[in-house]
Scaffold this motif. Structure first.
Motif, mmCIF file in Angstrom:
data_model
loop_
_atom_site.group_PDB
_atom_site.id
_atom_site.type_symbol
_atom_site.label_atom_id
_atom_site.label_comp_id
_atom_site.label_asym_id
_atom_site.label_seq_id
_atom_site.Cartn_x
_atom_site.Cartn_y
_atom_site.Cartn_z
ATOM 1 N N PHE A 1 0.801 -1.224 0.000
ATOM 2 C CA PHE A 1 0.000 0.000 0.000
ATOM 3 C C PHE A 1 0.832 1.271 0.000
ATOM 4 O O PHE A 1 0.315 2.343 0.290
ATOM 5 C CB PHE A 1 -0.932 0.015 1.219
ATOM 6 N N SER A 2 2.119 1.197 -0.323
ATOM 7 C CA SER A 2 2.996 2.365 -0.219
ATOM 8 C C SER A 2 3.312 3.035 -1.544
ATOM 9 O O SER A 2 4.216 3.853 -1.639
ATOM 10 C CB SER A 2 4.303 1.970 0.489
ATOM 11 N N GLY A 3 2.552 2.707 -2.566
ATOM 12 C CA GLY A 3 2.760 3.374 -3.845
ATOM 13 C C GLY A 3 2.177 4.778 -3.839
ATOM 14 O O GLY A 3 1.479 5.189 -2.914
ATOM 15 N N ARG A 4 2.482 5.537 -4.866
ATOM 16 C CA ARG A 4 1.895 6.862 -5.063
ATOM 17 C C ARG A 4 1.230 6.889 -6.439
ATOM 18 O O ARG A 4 1.871 6.578 -7.453
ATOM 19 C CB ARG A 4 2.957 7.955 -5.002
ATOM 20 N N THR B 1 5.918 12.427 -3.804
ATOM 21 C CA THR B 1 4.992 11.911 -4.812
ATOM 22 C C THR B 1 5.566 10.767 -5.644
ATOM 23 O O THR B 1 4.881 10.240 -6.515
ATOM 24 C CB THR B 1 4.555 13.039 -5.768
ATOM 25 N N ARG B 2 6.798 10.365 -5.370
ATOM 26 C CA ARG B 2 7.405 9.287 -6.148
ATOM 27 C C ARG B 2 6.805 7.943 -5.760
ATOM 28 O O ARG B 2 6.532 7.681 -4.597
ATOM 29 C CB ARG B 2 8.924 9.254 -5.937
ATOM 30 N N ASP B 3 6.633 7.088 -6.751
ATOM 31 C CA ASP B 3 6.079 5.757 -6.501
ATOM 32 C C ASP B 3 7.058 4.921 -5.675
ATOM 33 O O ASP B 3 8.266 5.170 -5.669
ATOM 34 C CB ASP B 3 5.779 5.061 -7.828
ATOM 35 N N PHE B 4 6.525 3.955 -4.974
ATOM 36 C CA PHE B 4 7.326 3.074 -4.124
ATOM 37 C C PHE B 4 8.217 2.196 -4.998
ATOM 38 O O PHE B 4 7.764 1.594 -5.960
ATOM 39 C CB PHE B 4 6.385 2.206 -3.290
ATOM 40 N N ASN C 1 -2.654 -0.875 -8.488
ATOM 41 C CA ASN C 1 -2.776 0.493 -9.018
ATOM 42 C C ASN C 1 -4.075 1.197 -8.621
ATOM 43 O O ASN C 1 -4.521 2.123 -9.303
ATOM 44 C CB ASN C 1 -2.620 0.510 -10.542
ATOM 45 N N THR C 2 -4.666 0.790 -7.507
ATOM 46 C CA THR C 2 -5.854 1.470 -6.989
ATOM 47 C C THR C 2 -5.420 2.594 -6.042
ATOM 48 O O THR C 2 -4.569 2.382 -5.172
ATOM 49 C CB THR C 2 -6.759 0.488 -6.217
ATOM 50 N N THR C 3 -5.990 3.766 -6.202
ATOM 51 C CA THR C 3 -5.698 4.870 -5.285
ATOM 52 C C THR C 3 -6.375 4.606 -3.943
ATOM 53 O O THR C 3 -7.555 4.262 -3.886
ATOM 54 C CB THR C 3 -6.192 6.209 -5.857
ATOM 55 N N VAL C 4 -5.608 4.789 -2.872
ATOM 56 C CA VAL C 4 -6.098 4.513 -1.519
ATOM 57 C C VAL C 4 -5.882 5.765 -0.668
ATOM 58 O O VAL C 4 -4.788 6.325 -0.636
ATOM 59 C CB VAL C 4 -5.355 3.320 -0.887
ATOM 60 N N TYR D 1 -2.226 10.743 -0.823
ATOM 61 C CA TYR D 1 -2.826 9.541 -1.398
ATOM 62 C C TYR D 1 -1.805 8.424 -1.624
ATOM 63 O O TYR D 1 -0.680 8.666 -2.064
ATOM 64 C CB TYR D 1 -3.516 9.869 -2.725
ATOM 65 N N HIS D 2 -2.245 7.206 -1.338
ATOM 66 C CA HIS D 2 -1.437 6.016 -1.566
ATOM 67 C C HIS D 2 -1.941 5.273 -2.805
ATOM 68 O O HIS D 2 -2.977 5.622 -3.364
ATOM 69 C CB HIS D 2 -1.516 5.081 -0.354
ATOM 70 N N LYS D 3 -1.205 4.245 -3.188
ATOM 71 C CA LYS D 3 -1.598 3.391 -4.315
ATOM 72 C C LYS D 3 -1.137 1.975 -4.033
ATOM 73 O O LYS D 3 -0.068 1.767 -3.447
ATOM 74 C CB LYS D 3 -0.956 3.901 -5.610
ATOM 75 N N THR D 4 -1.941 0.997 -4.413
ATOM 76 C CA THR D 4 -1.530 -0.397 -4.241
ATOM 77 C C THR D 4 -0.481 -0.764 -5.291
ATOM 78 O O THR D 4 -0.659 -0.505 -6.477
ATOM 79 C CB THR D 4 -2.729 -1.344 -4.367
#
Length: 494
Positions: A96-99, A116-119, A387-390, A370-373
């Motif tokens: 759950f730590s993606g952006r 804002t960088r992706d995990f 890739n779902t926004t959480v 906001y996070h991303k899966t």
């Protein structure tokens, strides 16, 4: 076939096609959390209200702790209590730590550094460097504490001056100078034109203004960028971003011209050392990444802390008894001339409880960042695709009656035990939790405690009879933060 019949067939075809299109767009994956849909293109945005955190908290009663909501064309997952947030961001942190990609955030930063960088490997490398470097320059230690103490008299003098600056701008100047000491190795004078322009750029999208409201809608539904007035706001934001990056590039280039790897003064110097050690075209340590990284630190290190202080002053103006109770502790501990420092926290339990309750009751970032899966995940029995926004709803945690009795009340005493000692709650999480929690937690806590006690020691905050104060219990949502209504107070020397 008559013209009327042809028209009827065409109308029916358009209607059926529209229905099929909307059904396809609104179809959710199997096992996805339930929640409201909203309207085409904009989704639930028109119904989100002035405080999305509170709106979504109320929807918890109907849809549960893990729910979905249509934002623009995408379905987001909202986490509405502490247990689900902890399960996702801590126990399943890697998932759950993606952006997510965000048009407005990318517009502001012109690239992705840390926030804002992706995990992934680049984020991990930059995050590790950031933690180690900030600790090395005293964030959370004595060295940085000395910087905050040194800045306090400048803030107090500026608060009492009648120079035409708004209250929030005065707070912003002092707080920003602390992060500037870390990043640049020096502070700015409060009348420095470039410094003030940099702060104006940040405040334009960070404060509760029409501009920031339009940007908020644009961040949730990026298709709006093709329509006025959103198109104009996007252009202004892009121009401001270019100006900001231009200022930061000048600062970096000045550091490069005077760089001595055996004499490291600040964050930029430390990053330049890593650039020198790294290979050419290194994706983590290069000049553009450095500029973006210090932009992140400047933004994040300025707005949230200055807004917390603004909420505190608004509270003092509305509830003078709160202010005087803190003043009593300050005088008993420091007297009129003592210097506030973090070592005095244990002697000021009510002050610590007040700050803790302030961070709970006036949650600065209701939906965090906001996070991303990063991969498919299971949460509370629901399947959440990659890739779902959480969005972790920190506001819902802070107003959960399961953890806080009568959460709508502002009551610092809830964090004092029978002996009057401060008791911290693990359910107050204004900086979020997990791998993506705020990098500058210790610095922010230090600034709030020292600046606040320093102000109360020297000044009494009074309402301006010519400008009625807004309610302490009502604010507005900007791009990320929950802001008080614009206000002014009078500062009287004690």
């Amino acid at each position: 076939m008559s013209w009327t019949a042809s028209f009827d067939y065409a109308t029916s075809f358009v209607g059926v096609s529209t229905f099929i299109f909307c059904f396809y767009m609104m179809k959710r994956p199997k096992g996805f959390p339930p929640g409201p849909y909203g309207l085409p293109i904009v989704g639930y945005i028109p119904f989100i209200g002035i405080n999305p955190g509170e709106t979504l908290r109320q929807l918890k009663e109907k849809y549960g702790s893990v729910m979905s909501v249509q934002m623009g064309r995408d379905d987001w997952v909202i986490l509405n209590d502490f247990d689900t947030i902890n399960e996702a961001l801590v126990k399943q942190g890697d998932k759950f730590s993606g952006r997510p990609e965000n048009y407005v955030f990318d517009l502001i930063t012109t690239g992705r550094a840390l926030v804002t960088r992706d995990f992934g490997s680049i984020w991990k490398e930059l995050h590790k460097f950031g933690l180690m470097t900030l600790k090395g320059f005293g964030v959370g230690k004595k060295g940085m504490e000395a910087n905050v103490i040194e800045e306090t008299p400048f803030l107090i003098e500026n608060l009492t001056s009648k120079n035409g600056q708004r209250l929030h701008a005065k707070l912003f100047l002092a707080v920003s100078n602390i992060i500037c000491r870390v990043i640049l190795g020096s502070r700015f004078e409060y009348n420095d034109k470039k410094f003030n322009h940099m702060l104006e750029i940040v405040q334009k999208y960070a404060e509760n203004t029409t501009h920031s409201k339009l940007l908020t809608a644009l961040s949730l539904a990026p298709l709006l960028r093709f329509f006025p007035p959103f198109k104009g706001v996007a252009k202004i934001t892009k121009d401001d971003s270019n100006s900001m990056l231009g200022y930061l590039r000048e600062i970096v280039e000045k550091h490069e011209s005077n760089f001595d790897e055996n004499d490291i003064h600040d964050f930029i110097d430390a990053f330049l050392v890593e650039m020198k050690r790294s290979k050419t075209n290194n994706k983590s340590f290069n000049k553009q990444m450095l500029i973006q990284f210090i932009r992140d630190l400047f933004d994040a290190g300025s707005e949230t802390t200055s807004t917390t202080l603004a909420w505190a002053l608004l509270c003092f103006g509305n509830y003078p008894e709160r202010q005087e109770r803190i003043a009593d502790e300050v005088m008993k501990t420091l007297g009129e001339d003592g210097v506030p420092s973090m070592k005095h926290q244990n002697e000021m339990p009510y002050t610590c409880a007040f700050i803790h309750e302030l961070m709970r009751h006036r949650t600065l970032a209701p939906l965090s960042v906001y996070h991303k899966t990063n991969e498919e995940a299971t949460l509370d029995g629901y399947t959440i695709p990659k890739n779902t926004t959480v969005a972790p709803n920190l506001w819902a945690v802070h107003f959960d009656p399961k953890h806080f009795e009568n959460p709508e009340e502002f009551r610092p005493e809830r964090f004092l035990d029978r002996d009057g000692k401060f008791v911290k709650s693990n359910h107050v999480i204004p900086f979020s939790i997990g791998p993506r929690s705020c990098l500058g937690i210790q610095l922010a806590k230090m600034e709030i405690f020292i600046f606040l006690t320093g102000i109360v020691q020297k000044l009494k905050v009074l309402p301006d009879p010519k400008k009625p104060l807004p309610s302490f219990h009502d604010g507005g949502f900007s791009l990320v933060t929950y802001q008080p209504r614009d206000f002014e107070v009078i500062f009287e020397r004690r």
